[in-house]
Enzyme design. Structure first.
Site, PDB file in Angstrom:
ATOM      1  N   LEU A 192       0.853  -1.183   0.000  1.00  0.00           N
ATOM      2  CA  LEU A 192       0.000   0.000   0.000  1.00  0.00           C
ATOM      3  C   LEU A 192       0.887   1.231   0.000  1.00  0.00           C
ATOM      4  O   LEU A 192       2.041   1.190   0.459  1.00  0.00           O
ATOM      5  CB  LEU A 192      -0.920   0.024   1.225  1.00  0.00           C
ATOM      6  N   ASP A 193       0.355   2.344  -0.498  1.00  0.00           N
ATOM      7  CA  ASP A 193       1.119   3.591  -0.488  1.00  0.00           C
ATOM      8  C   ASP A 193       1.337   4.067   0.949  1.00  0.00           C
ATOM      9  O   ASP A 193       0.619   3.677   1.871  1.00  0.00           O
ATOM     10  CB  ASP A 193       0.388   4.673  -1.279  1.00  0.00           C
ATOM     11  N   LYS A 194       2.317   4.912   1.102  1.00  0.00           N
ATOM     12  CA  LYS A 194       2.673   5.417   2.431  1.00  0.00           C
ATOM     13  C   LYS A 194       1.498   6.129   3.091  1.00  0.00           C
ATOM     14  O   LYS A 194       1.263   5.979   4.295  1.00  0.00           O
ATOM     15  CB  LYS A 194       3.865   6.367   2.314  1.00  0.00           C
ATOM     16  N   THR A 220      -1.720   5.710   2.445  1.00  0.00           N
ATOM     17  CA  THR A 220      -2.954   4.929   2.461  1.00  0.00           C
ATOM     18  C   THR A 220      -3.068   4.150   3.762  1.00  0.00           C
ATOM     19  O   THR A 220      -2.086   3.600   4.260  1.00  0.00           O
ATOM     20  CB  THR A 220      -2.993   3.963   1.268  1.00  0.00           C
TER      21      THR A 220
END
Length: 421
Positions: A209-211, A213
């Site tokens: 997952l993105d930082k 998110t």
């Protein structure tokens, strides 16, 4: 007999003075200094103290100039001399322990006064929550890996024989990189021991997952289990649902976005790279005809289902289900496909520059924010649900993750109700 005795005494005193003078000069020559202003006293016992020659030879020899300081005790012991330590005029004054303690005390008092002034300054509730979230994200980057692992353990959502589901917090990257002190990948061995004991092997990442998110993240207890789940993600068999808080209400309220995405370089005073749309259909100038164009070879196929769960005024709560897994797919489809930016998504708020998101006055008023403080607003993108299908004897796994606190507070301020199911 008196004359020879006097001559021998005078000779003894004279020889001792010469020896001391030569030792004195040699000592300071070894130290790399010139023999100035030091007092050399002949310590040979003078038999005839009233003799003129004895007084001349045994008196103190005064030399002019700044007195040097002996650098070692051994040099002074070799010469048997006593020299006065005189500080050099060019040498800076030494700091005393009491002065240093007083300096530290003043700095500490100044910091506590500034911190107290910041706490006493009244701030809107949303600003306080934004500051708390920013400080929490910074603290997670400074804490010990064991503390981060314990925080992830407290957010455990589900544990099976093969998988562990955690609630990924905001601002913590999955992988390391330049300037990254803590990340989830590095604390997996510690987290594995907290989950299963000291003898178990490390956990493995199944996806990323993105930082910024938040939400559900799956970890495999074995490399085989992680590879199996990773293959399900790669073949788009995992059902993923994300909740976002958008600026604007999508029209229509439910549909499918099927527009390829490509990465392009943005030129200008701040050159950078962004993901953008690469449509295969274009509308003619008159707006009456739609023509198909050749697809870009570097573009990636991207399909996203969406539906509006609730709305109020200029904001809405939207559920998105990405069928494919392209980088920043949800953010690009929301900002450029539907024309509704995600709240706090500063990267895709402006195409030509890197600047904070521009919010309408009504949204700012409801959130209790000023436009100058919007840059600290976190992105409202949450991985709400993951569903693993039943394959090869493995049961179906469904994991739901509650919304983070800052997401719920924004919904309440914007008067957007949460759906019942």
């Amino acid at each position: 007999m008196a004359a020879p005795v006097r001559e021998r005494a005078w000779t003894l005193c004279s020889s001792n003075a010469a020896v001391f003078r030569s030792l004195f000069n040699r000592t300071f020559a070894e130290l790399g200094r010139n023999p100035y202003t030091a007092t050399l006293t002949c310590r040979a016992p003078c038999i005839f103290p009233h003799s003129d020659r004895g007084r001349i030879l045994c008196h103190s020899a005064a030399l002019t100039g700044p007195a040097p300081r002996l650098q070692t005790a051994a040099a002074g012991q070799r010469t048997g001399l006593r020299t006065a330590a005189v500080s050099d005029e060019n040498e800076p004054p030494r700091l005393k322990a009491s002065d240093l303690a007083e300096k530290i005390r003043k700095e500490s008092k100044k910091q506590s006064t500034e911190a107290k002034a910041e706490t006493q300054t009244p701030k809107p509730p949303v600003l306080r929550r934004v500051d708390e979230l920013r400080r929490f994200s910074q603290q997670l980057q400074r804490v010990h890996p064991n503390v981060l692992a314990k925080s992830l353990l407290q957010g455990k959502l589900l544990e099976t024989a093969e998988l562990v589901a955690i609630n990924k917090p905001y601002g913590v990257p999955v992988h390391g990189g330049p300037g990254v002190k803590n990340n989830i990948a590095e604390v997996l061995p510690v987290l594995a021991k907290m989950v299963g004991g000291m003898r178990v092997g490390p956990l493995h990442l199944c996806h990323r997952l993105d930082k910024e998110t938040t939400g559900v993240m799956l970890l495999g207890k074995s490399e085989e289990a992680a590879n199996r789940v990773h293959q399900l993600f790669k073949t788009h068999q995992v059902e993923k649902k994300y909740w976002v808080l958008s600026i604007g209400v999508p029209v229509p309220s439910e549909g499918v976005i099927d527009i390829p995405i490509i990465e392009k370089e943005v030129e200008g005073p701040q050159p950078h790279y962004k993901m953008t749309l690469s449509p295969v259909y274009r509308i003619a100038e008159g707006g009456e005809k739609v023509s198909r164009v050749r697809a870009n070879r570097q573009a990636h196929c991207a399909v996203t289902r969406y539906r509006v769960l609730a709305s109020s005024g200029a904001c809405s709560l939207v559920e998105l289900q990405p069928i494919t897994g392209v980088k920043h797919q949800i953010r690009v489809h929301m900002a450029y496909g539907l024309g509704c930016q995600i709240l706090g998504d500063h990267k895709y708020a402006n195409w030509s520059k890197l600047a904070p998101q521009k919010l309408p006055d009504g949204v700012l008023k409801k959130l209790g924010l000023e436009q100058s403080k919007v840059r600290y607003l976190p992105i409202h993108l949450h991985a709400r649900q993951l569903v693993l299908p039943r394959v090869e004897g493995h049961p179906e796994v469904t994991v739901n993750c509650p919304l983070p606190k800052f997401f719920c507070n924004s919904l309440r301020r914007l008067e957007i109700p949460l759906p019942q199911k």
